[in-house]
Design a protein around this motif. Structure first.
Motif, PDB file in Angstrom:
ATOM      1  N   THR A  42       0.682  -1.248  -0.089  1.00  0.00           N
ATOM      2  CA  THR A  42       0.112   0.040  -0.067  1.00  0.00           C
ATOM      3  C   THR A  42       1.012   1.191  -0.048  1.00  0.00           C
ATOM      4  O   THR A  42       1.887   1.292   0.542  1.00  0.00           O
ATOM      5  N   ALA A  43       0.136   2.399  -0.478  1.00  0.00           N
ATOM      6  CA  ALA A  43       0.832   3.670  -0.578  1.00  0.00           C
ATOM      7  C   ALA A  43       0.206   4.523   0.467  1.00  0.00           C
ATOM      8  O   ALA A  43       0.472   5.587   0.759  1.00  0.00           O
ATOM      9  N   ASP A  44      -0.843   4.080   0.954  1.00  0.00           N
ATOM     10  CA  ASP A  44      -1.804   4.798   1.987  1.00  0.00           C
ATOM     11  C   ASP A  44      -1.445   4.545   3.518  1.00  0.00           C
ATOM     12  O   ASP A  44      -1.724   3.386   4.017  1.00  0.00           O
ATOM     13  N   PRO A  45      -1.002   5.322   4.267  1.00  0.00           N
ATOM     14  CA  PRO A  45      -0.416   5.225   5.574  1.00  0.00           C
ATOM     15  C   PRO A  45      -1.802   4.980   6.418  1.00  0.00           C
ATOM     16  O   PRO A  45      -1.518   4.205   7.417  1.00  0.00           O
ATOM     17  N   SER A  46      -2.930   5.429   6.312  1.00  0.00           N
ATOM     18  CA  SER A  46      -4.003   5.067   7.189  1.00  0.00           C
ATOM     19  C   SER A  46      -4.627   3.623   6.877  1.00  0.00           C
ATOM     20  O   SER A  46      -5.336   3.338   7.675  1.00  0.00           O
ATOM     21  N   ASN A  47      -4.112   3.023   5.912  1.00  0.00           N
ATOM     22  CA  ASN A  47      -4.548   1.756   5.692  1.00  0.00           C
ATOM     23  C   ASN A  47      -3.466   0.630   5.797  1.00  0.00           C
ATOM     24  O   ASN A  47      -3.585  -0.557   5.426  1.00  0.00           O
ATOM     25  N   CYS A  51      -4.920  -2.824   4.844  1.00  0.00           N
ATOM     26  CA  CYS A  51      -5.345  -2.809   3.759  1.00  0.00           C
ATOM     27  C   CYS A  51      -6.672  -2.982   3.457  1.00  0.00           C
ATOM     28  O   CYS A  51      -7.110  -3.064   2.303  1.00  0.00           O
ATOM     29  N   THR A  52      -7.419  -2.875   4.586  1.00  0.00           N
ATOM     30  CA  THR A  52      -8.781  -3.101   4.476  1.00  0.00           C
ATOM     31  C   THR A  52      -9.880  -2.218   3.691  1.00  0.00           C
ATOM     32  O   THR A  52     -10.562  -2.505   2.884  1.00  0.00           O
ATOM     33  N   ALA A  57      -4.630  -0.765  -2.806  1.00  0.00           N
ATOM     34  CA  ALA A  57      -3.759  -1.537  -2.426  1.00  0.00           C
ATOM     35  C   ALA A  57      -3.660  -2.678  -3.349  1.00  0.00           C
ATOM     36  O   ALA A  57      -4.581  -3.166  -3.926  1.00  0.00           O
ATOM     37  N   VAL A  58      -2.312  -3.474  -3.418  1.00  0.00           N
ATOM     38  CA  VAL A  58      -2.171  -4.538  -4.200  1.00  0.00           C
ATOM     39  C   VAL A  58      -1.790  -5.565  -3.168  1.00  0.00           C
ATOM     40  O   VAL A  58      -1.177  -5.788  -2.123  1.00  0.00           O
ATOM     41  N   THR A  59      -2.898  -6.723  -3.402  1.00  0.00           N
ATOM     42  CA  THR A  59      -2.636  -7.803  -2.364  1.00  0.00           C
ATOM     43  C   THR A  59      -2.131  -9.163  -3.062  1.00  0.00           C
ATOM     44  O   THR A  59      -2.639  -9.100  -4.217  1.00  0.00           O
ATOM     45  N   ARG A  60      -1.647  -9.940  -2.581  1.00  0.00           N
ATOM     46  CA  ARG A  60      -1.348 -11.376  -3.035  1.00  0.00           C
ATOM     47  C   ARG A  60      -1.536 -12.161  -2.065  1.00  0.00           C
ATOM     48  O   ARG A  60      -1.032 -12.232  -0.916  1.00  0.00           O
ATOM     49  N   SER A  61      -1.998 -13.458  -2.484  1.00  0.00           N
ATOM     50  CA  SER A  61      -1.776 -14.633  -1.829  1.00  0.00           C
ATOM     51  C   SER A  61      -1.239 -15.909  -2.859  1.00  0.00           C
ATOM     52  O   SER A  61      -1.554 -16.233  -3.845  1.00  0.00           O
ATOM     53  N   VAL A  62       0.109 -16.580  -2.216  1.00  0.00           N
ATOM     54  CA  VAL A  62       0.612 -17.379  -3.080  1.00  0.00           C
ATOM     55  C   VAL A  62       0.791 -18.631  -2.111  1.00  0.00           C
ATOM     56  O   VAL A  62       0.985 -18.216  -0.922  1.00  0.00           O
ATOM     57  N   TYR A  79       5.810   3.305  -0.585  1.00  0.00           N
ATOM     58  CA  TYR A  79       4.972   2.204  -0.224  1.00  0.00           C
ATOM     59  C   TYR A  79       5.636   1.690   1.004  1.00  0.00           C
ATOM     60  O   TYR A  79       6.566   1.634   1.492  1.00  0.00           O
ATOM     61  N   ALA A  80       4.480   0.601   1.523  1.00  0.00           N
ATOM     62  CA  ALA A  80       4.967  -0.258   2.644  1.00  0.00           C
ATOM     63  C   ALA A  80       4.252  -1.400   2.501  1.00  0.00           C
ATOM     64  O   ALA A  80       3.188  -1.729   1.842  1.00  0.00           O
ATOM     65  N   ILE A  81       4.902  -2.635   2.942  1.00  0.00           N
ATOM     66  CA  ILE A  81       4.558  -4.061   2.542  1.00  0.00           C
ATOM     67  C   ILE A  81       4.273  -4.681   4.122  1.00  0.00           C
ATOM     68  O   ILE A  81       5.237  -4.392   4.964  1.00  0.00           O
ATOM     69  N   ALA A  82       3.184  -5.370   4.161  1.00  0.00           N
ATOM     70  CA  ALA A  82       2.947  -6.200   5.273  1.00  0.00           C
ATOM     71  C   ALA A  82       2.923  -7.893   4.784  1.00  0.00           C
ATOM     72  O   ALA A  82       1.961  -7.716   3.686  1.00  0.00           O
ATOM     73  N   VAL A  83       3.163  -8.546   5.268  1.00  0.00           N
ATOM     74  CA  VAL A  83       3.329 -10.254   5.079  1.00  0.00           C
ATOM     75  C   VAL A  83       2.776 -10.793   6.204  1.00  0.00           C
ATOM     76  O   VAL A  83       3.263 -10.735   7.393  1.00  0.00           O
TER      77      VAL A  83
END
Length: 141
Positions: A42-47, A51-52, A57-62, A79-83
């Protein structure tokens, strides 16, 4: 020459004319290959980190057997990434008494104290044609 400069400036304003980058994410230190790796970019700090409510936001499930994930055509910027390592595949980060039972990690691998890091702590800039990030998974239980 002046017309060429004006034409180039006008082209930069056209939709789709923004410079874009490709991002390669390497997920390291998975404790098993069970379940799924779920990623939120995401590039949105508030989410961040969930990322709800972020439609951009770009989400992936692999499968957790993969540790490399690609994001193509990202607009340049911060951006920031959460995994999470969703080992049982139930679509969420399982906890016990508020402590994660499954693995988690964030871009720039910030030090974790209580709760997730801020967007600022996990923020990185996508600025070239290709960029890369590595997220090291943490397991508390």
């Amino acid at each position: 020459m002046k017309r060429l400069g004006l034409a180039l400036a006008a082209m930069a304003l056209l939709p789709g004319a923004m410079p874009v980058s490709d991002l390669s994410l390497d997920v390291a230190k998975l404790r098993s290959t069970r379940g799924l790796i779920r990623v939120c970019l995401t590039a949105d700090p508030s989410n961040f980190p969930k990322c709800t409510d972020d439609k951009r936001a770009v989400t992936r499930s692999v499968p957790a057997t993969r540790h490399d994930i690609s994001f193509d055509g990202l607009p340049r910027g911060d951006y920031a990434i959460a995994v999470i390592h969703d080992e049982n595949g139930n679509g969420k980060l399982d906890t016990f008494a508020g402590i994660p039972k499954e693995g988690f990690g964030f871009s720039r691998n910030p030090i974790i104290t209580f709760g997730p890091p801020s967007f600022k702590a996990a923020r990185f800039t996508v600025s070239g044609d290709t960029d890369a990030q590595q997220v090291k998974m943490l397991y508390l239980l």
